[in-house]
Design an enzyme around this catalytic site. Structure first.
Site: not given
Ligand code: UD1
Length: 313
Positions: A12-13, A36, A54, A142, A172
């Protein structure tokens, strides 16, 4: 013209970084395992030399870094929950792959490696916004893997003189983010649900906050980090510098989509941080960076792109 290696360039990025470099007239090579990443993400850009492999394999890293000026290292398995479920596989991609890349880059006298780190390294540090000198507190494999990558980068700079910069990305989003996995980023998940008229899932009560960053800003910050004279050896937040709750985000997206579907709330996700917002002072100072596409416009562009993906052929 310089030669750039973009690891994870079919992701993606990565595909946005490749697109920008090509539009600037640079020479671009991509190495991607296609675990991915997807070839289709690069279909619209000509003149990209794609190595499928890889990076953790020394021969792949060696071939990829031969005759390269700059490396943008994005190759990773970028998911908090996936790392919780698969700590060894994600360590291989995120740590062994990164170490292997640094060794090869050092061997080929690459001018600089910019490593994509993550806001997750901050964990639940109580202070907001999060500033680079705050002690890291990883809450997931992670986050720890990204921190180890940063520290290897710093070590290679200090021990071997390989210029490295760690850019810490904050949530992002944008076109080409894959919505299809349970590990996909939340904005891509919400977009897919809205377009399919299905209620999305919110983990927890939706009051957790994130500094959502449209991909264009991240491409700009990353490419500045390749060239900025004072960036070597540094860790630098790259984001918008604001935050929004998931509830507000979902409302914004459902309004823009003309939907009145309510989300379904489930248990909070293991390893999640509660709040996240970056201090971007250092990026401003060292990279002359300024975000240019903010949340509302980024969401508009992103939803528009997902709509085109659903149009009949
Ligand atoms: C984290 C990292 C980010 C990293 C990313 C890679 C933090 C603050 N950020 O993002 O820097 O690049 O991982 O994946 O730690 N959620 C829902 N419903 C969904 C999916 C997610 O509610 O269907 C919620 C998650 O529980 C979370 C938030 O949305 O609270 C963001 O989740 P996600 O987009 O997966 O990213 P992070 O885990 O925050």
């Amino acid at each position: 013209m310089a030669t750039y290696l973009v690891t994870g360039g079919a992701g993606f990025i990565g595909s946005h970084v490749v697109e920008e470099l090509i539009s600037r007239g640079e020479q671009v090579r991509v190495v991607d395992s296609l675990v991915t990443g997807r070839r289709e993400n690069l279909e619209h850009v000509a003149d990209v030399d794609l190595i499928v492999g890889d990076l953790a394999e020394p021969a792949v890293a060696d071939r990829a870094t031969t005759d390269v000026d700059y490396v943008v290292h994005l190759a990773a398995i970028p998911s908090v929950p996936r790392s919780v479920a698969e700590p060894i596989a994600t360590n291989h991609a995120n740590v062994t792959g990164t170490l292997s890349l640094f060794v090869a880059a050092q061997c080929h006298a690459v001018k600089r490696v910019v490593f994509a780190s993550s806001s997750s390294v901050y964990g639940d540090a109580a202070t907001l916004p999060k500033q680079e000198d705050m002690p890291p507190a990883p809450l997931s494999p992670y986050a720890l893997q990204k921190l180890i990558g940063e520290q290897y980068g710093k070590l290679f700079f200090e021990l071997y003189g390989l210029e490295t910069v760690a850019v810490r990305y904050f949530n992002v989003f944008g076109p080409r983010q894959d919505p299809s996995s349970p590990y996909s980023g939340v904005i891509s998940r919400f977009a897919q649900c809205l377009l399919e008229h299905r209620p999305p899932t919110i983990h927890g009560d939706g009051t957790q906050t994130r500094d959502f960053t449209y991909v264009r800003n991240v491409v700009d910050g990353t490419l500045r980090a390749c060239l900025a004279p004072r960036a070597a050896g540094q860790v630098i937040n790259v984001s918008c510098g604001s935050r929004i709750s998931l509830n507000t985000l979902y409302r914004m997206m459902s309004d823009q989509s003309g939907s009145d579907l309510d989300p379904v709330y489930t248990d909070p996700r293991v390893g999640d941080v509660r709040d996240s917002q970056a201090d971007i002072t250092r990026a401003r100072e060292l990279l002359d960076y300024e975000p240019t596409v903010f949340l509302e416009e980024g969401i508009q562009r992103t939803l528009a792109w997902y709509r085109t993906q659903r149009a009949p052929a």
